[in-house]
Structure formats: structure tokens, C-alpha cells
Scaffold this motif. Structure first.
Motif, PDB file in Angstrom:
ATOM      1  N   GLY A 179       0.811  -1.217   0.000  1.00 22.32           N
ATOM      2  CA  GLY A 179       0.000   0.000   0.000  1.00 22.32           C
ATOM      3  C   GLY A 179       0.848   1.272   0.000  1.00 22.32           C
ATOM      4  O   GLY A 179       0.305   2.384  -0.012  1.00 22.32           O
ATOM      5  N   ARG A 180       2.166   1.116  -0.022  1.00 18.89           N
ATOM      6  CA  ARG A 180       3.028   2.305  -0.071  1.00 18.89           C
ATOM      7  C   ARG A 180       2.696   3.146  -1.303  1.00 18.89           C
ATOM      8  O   ARG A 180       2.541   2.607  -2.393  1.00 18.89           O
ATOM      9  N   GLY A 181       2.586   4.445  -1.103  1.00 18.96           N
ATOM     10  CA  GLY A 181       2.341   5.354  -2.227  1.00 18.96           C
ATOM     11  C   GLY A 181       0.874   5.566  -2.556  1.00 18.96           C
ATOM     12  O   GLY A 181       0.525   6.461  -3.328  1.00 18.96           O
ATOM     13  N   LYS A 182       0.005   4.772  -1.943  1.00 14.79           N
ATOM     14  CA  LYS A 182      -1.419   4.846  -2.293  1.00 14.79           C
ATOM     15  C   LYS A 182      -1.999   6.238  -2.023  1.00 14.79           C
ATOM     16  O   LYS A 182      -2.660   6.818  -2.888  1.00 14.79           O
ATOM     17  N   GLU A 183      -1.735   6.780  -0.825  1.00 13.38           N
ATOM     18  CA  GLU A 183      -2.309   8.088  -0.481  1.00 13.38           C
ATOM     19  C   GLU A 183      -1.764   9.181  -1.400  1.00 13.38           C
ATOM     20  O   GLU A 183      -2.486  10.101  -1.773  1.00 13.38           O
ATOM     21  N   GLU A 184      -0.486   9.045  -1.741  1.00 17.60           N
ATOM     22  CA  GLU A 184       0.131  10.050  -2.603  1.00 17.60           C
ATOM     23  C   GLU A 184      -0.493  10.041  -4.006  1.00 17.60           C
ATOM     24  O   GLU A 184      -0.758  11.093  -4.592  1.00 17.60           O
ATOM     25  N   VAL A 185      -0.729   8.837  -4.530  1.00 17.68           N
ATOM     26  CA  VAL A 185      -1.351   8.737  -5.858  1.00 17.68           C
ATOM     27  C   VAL A 185      -2.779   9.286  -5.796  1.00 17.68           C
ATOM     28  O   VAL A 185      -3.193  10.070  -6.653  1.00 17.68           O
ATOM     29  N   LEU A 186      -3.510   8.910  -4.739  1.00 17.57           N
ATOM     30  CA  LEU A 186      -4.893   9.399  -4.610  1.00 17.57           C
ATOM     31  C   LEU A 186      -4.935  10.929  -4.513  1.00 17.57           C
ATOM     32  O   LEU A 186      -5.832  11.566  -5.065  1.00 17.57           O
ATOM     33  N   ALA A 187      -3.938  11.504  -3.831  1.00 17.42           N
ATOM     34  CA  ALA A 187      -3.893  12.968  -3.701  1.00 17.42           C
ATOM     35  C   ALA A 187      -3.698  13.634  -5.065  1.00 17.42           C
ATOM     36  O   ALA A 187      -4.309  14.669  -5.352  1.00 17.42           O
ATOM     37  N   VAL A 188      -2.860  13.014  -5.903  1.00 16.54           N
ATOM     38  CA  VAL A 188      -2.650  13.555  -7.249  1.00 16.54           C
ATOM     39  C   VAL A 188      -3.960  13.491  -8.047  1.00 16.54           C
ATOM     40  O   VAL A 188      -4.374  14.464  -8.686  1.00 16.54           O
ATOM     41  N   LEU A 189      -4.636  12.338  -7.964  1.00 17.82           N
ATOM     42  CA  LEU A 189      -5.902  12.177  -8.698  1.00 17.82           C
ATOM     43  C   LEU A 189      -6.917  13.219  -8.224  1.00 17.82           C
ATOM     44  O   LEU A 189      -7.623  13.835  -9.025  1.00 17.82           O
ATOM     45  N   GLU A 190      -6.978  13.407  -6.920  1.00 20.04           N
ATOM     46  CA  GLU A 190      -7.934  14.372  -6.365  1.00 20.04           C
ATOM     47  C   GLU A 190      -7.665  15.772  -6.903  1.00 20.04           C
ATOM     48  O   GLU A 190      -8.595  16.494  -7.264  1.00 20.04           O
ATOM     49  N   GLY A 191      -6.387  16.134  -6.959  1.00 23.06           N
ATOM     50  CA  GLY A 191      -6.015  17.448  -7.496  1.00 23.06           C
ATOM     51  C   GLY A 191      -6.495  17.606  -8.937  1.00 23.06           C
ATOM     52  O   GLY A 191      -7.041  18.645  -9.312  1.00 23.06           O
ATOM     53  N   TRP A 192      -6.333  16.551  -9.725  1.00 25.12           N
ATOM     54  CA  TRP A 192      -6.766  16.617 -11.132  1.00 25.12           C
ATOM     55  C   TRP A 192      -8.279  16.726 -11.253  1.00 25.12           C
ATOM     56  O   TRP A 192      -8.791  17.514 -12.031  1.00 25.12           O
ATOM     57  N   VAL A 193      -8.974  15.886 -10.466  1.00 24.79           N
ATOM     58  CA  VAL A 193     -10.436  15.837 -10.559  1.00 24.79           C
ATOM     59  C   VAL A 193     -11.033  17.198 -10.214  1.00 24.79           C
ATOM     60  O   VAL A 193     -12.025  17.628 -10.800  1.00 24.79           O
ATOM     61  N   HIS A 194     -10.408  17.885  -9.272  1.00 26.75           N
ATOM     62  CA  HIS A 194     -10.939  19.190  -8.847  1.00 26.75           C
ATOM     63  C   HIS A 194     -10.314  20.357  -9.591  1.00 26.75           C
ATOM     64  O   HIS A 194     -10.542  21.505  -9.233  1.00 26.75           O
ATOM     65  N   SER A 195      -9.525  20.051 -10.635  1.00 25.42           N
ATOM     66  CA  SER A 195      -8.864  21.165 -11.355  1.00 25.42           C
ATOM     67  C   SER A 195      -9.820  21.799 -12.361  1.00 25.42           C
ATOM     68  O   SER A 195     -10.795  21.203 -12.747  1.00 25.42           O
TER      69      SER A 195
END
Ligand code: GDP
Length: 195
Positions: A179-195
């Protein structure tokens, strides 16, 4: 971001088959066997959502999944499977490029690389397409549980140099096992979705 729902929407080859509507889309791309299905399943906490398979090259379609009724996760077909004929490879290239070039709701693409390997010519071409079309991107190094911290420190420079990684892009180490990196990847996706 917490993913509370994930459902398969449709599979497509051509733009006519892409789902209608205007939900933002985030896409995942990488060579066959890179760990793309495992990563998607881990992100959405659903073991069987994207099919993981030990037979590379079986997912030859663009798969669309609706997440949290808020955005669409797009699983692009894996490239670089050595045992398929040239004609099929060319079709994949067209399918992927067609999507990247023309998909209006596309907000960003995660390019997956196996952390242990030097990026291939196709990996580099894919990355160059993303730069060329100005698509927001992140590079994810998969299967990070297979390297020690020392090995990763070295391998990270190899990957950065080979792409070469642009300063605006992150390189995130990820493991579907730990699960390493999962939160970081999700944070990137969230930034894109809300851009
Ligand atoms: P895909 O073809 O890119 O969808 O790759 P899969 O998700 O099917 O994974 C290919 C192989 O790599 C499978 O045997 C997975 O179990 C293995 N794999 C995927 N992710 C990881 C990971 O994070 N760690 C380890 N150790 N193995 C992984």
C-alpha cells in the motif's frame, strides 16, 4: 480522498464507444505486466475490479470505471507485450494516442513503470506523448516492495534520466502489496479531478 464506490461503466476501442457525460477522467497507462490492474484494485479497495492476470497483453480495450459518482478512472490497454504481432501493436498505439489526443474530459494520466527496470522505448514514447499533448502527468514506480531503499535510490536516478523526467512531474514509488504510495497517488488524482 476516500474511494467509497467503484463500478465498471464500459469498454471501448474508438471514441464512439467512450462513455457520454462530462465527468472528469483520470487515466492509467503502462506496459503489460507493470502492475496496473493491481494498482487500480488497490486504489479502489476492490480486488477484482480491474482484472489482474499473469498473462500479459490480455486487456486490449480501454476500460472505464466510475468512482464515487464523481470521476471516471480509465484503464488504458497495456503496451509492449513482445509476443503480439506488429499489426496488433500498431492498433494499441492508435487506440491509446487517439484517447490521449481527443478526450476532452481527460484531466491527467498516471504512467506506470516497473521500479526495477530502465524505461523502454515505448515507455519513453508514451511519456513524450504526454508532454507533447500537454496532459498533466505523474509517473508511478510499481512493485517498490521488490527493492531496498538503497536500490531504489539508485534506480530512481536511472528512471529520471532515461525518460527524462520533467521537473513538473512527480515520481511516486508504489506497492500494491504494502500500500506504499497509495495516499500520494490518490492525492494527485484528487487534485486533477478538482482542477
Ligand atoms: P498489469 O498487466 O499491468 O495489469 O499487471 P498485474 O496487476 O496483473 O500484475 C502483474 C504481476 O505483477 C502479477 O503477478 C502481480 O501479482 C505482480 N504485482 C503487481 N503489483 C505488484 C506489487 O506492488 N508488488 C509485487 N511484489 N508484485 C506485484
Amino acid at each position: 480522498m476516500k474511494i467509497v464506490s467503484a463500478e465498471f461503466v464500459t469498454s471501448a476501442v474508438k471514441p464512439g464507444g467512450y462513455p457520454p457525460g462530462n465527468l472528469p477522467e483520470v487515466a492509467f497507462v503502462g506496459r503489460s505486466n507493470v502492475g496496473k490492474s493491481s494498482l487500480i484494485n488497490k486504489l479502489v479497495n476492490r480486488k477484482g475490479l480491474a482484472r489482474t492476470s499473469k498473462t500479459p497483453g490480455r486487456t486490449q480495450l480501454i476500460n472505464f470505471f466510475k468512482i464515487n459518482d464523481a470521476f471516471i478512472l480509465v484503464d488504458l490497454p497495456g503496451y509492449g507485450f513482445a509476443r503480439v504481432p506488429g499489426e496488433v501493436k500498431e492498433k494499441w498505439g492508435k487506440m491509446i494516442e487517439g484517447y490521449l489526443k481527443h478526450r476532452e474530459p481527460l484531466k491527467g494520466v498516471a504512467l506506470l513503470l516497473d521500479c526495477r527496470h530502465t524505461p523502454t522505448a515505448q515507455d519513453r514514447q508514451m511519456y513524450q506523448w504526454l508532454l507533447h499533448y500537454g496532459v498533466p502527468a505523474v509517473v508511478v514506480a510499481t512493485k517498490i516492495d521488490k527493492l531496498s531503499n538503497n536500490q531504489w535510490a539508485k534506480q530512481q536516478s536511472v528512471i529520471k534520466k532515461a525518460l527524462p523526467l520533467a521537473p513538473e512531474h512527480k515520481l511516486i514509488p508504489f506497492s500494491a502489496e504494502t500500500g506504499r504510495g497509495k495516499e500520494e497517488v490518490l492525492a494527485v488524482l484528487e487534485g486533477w479531478v478538482h482542477s
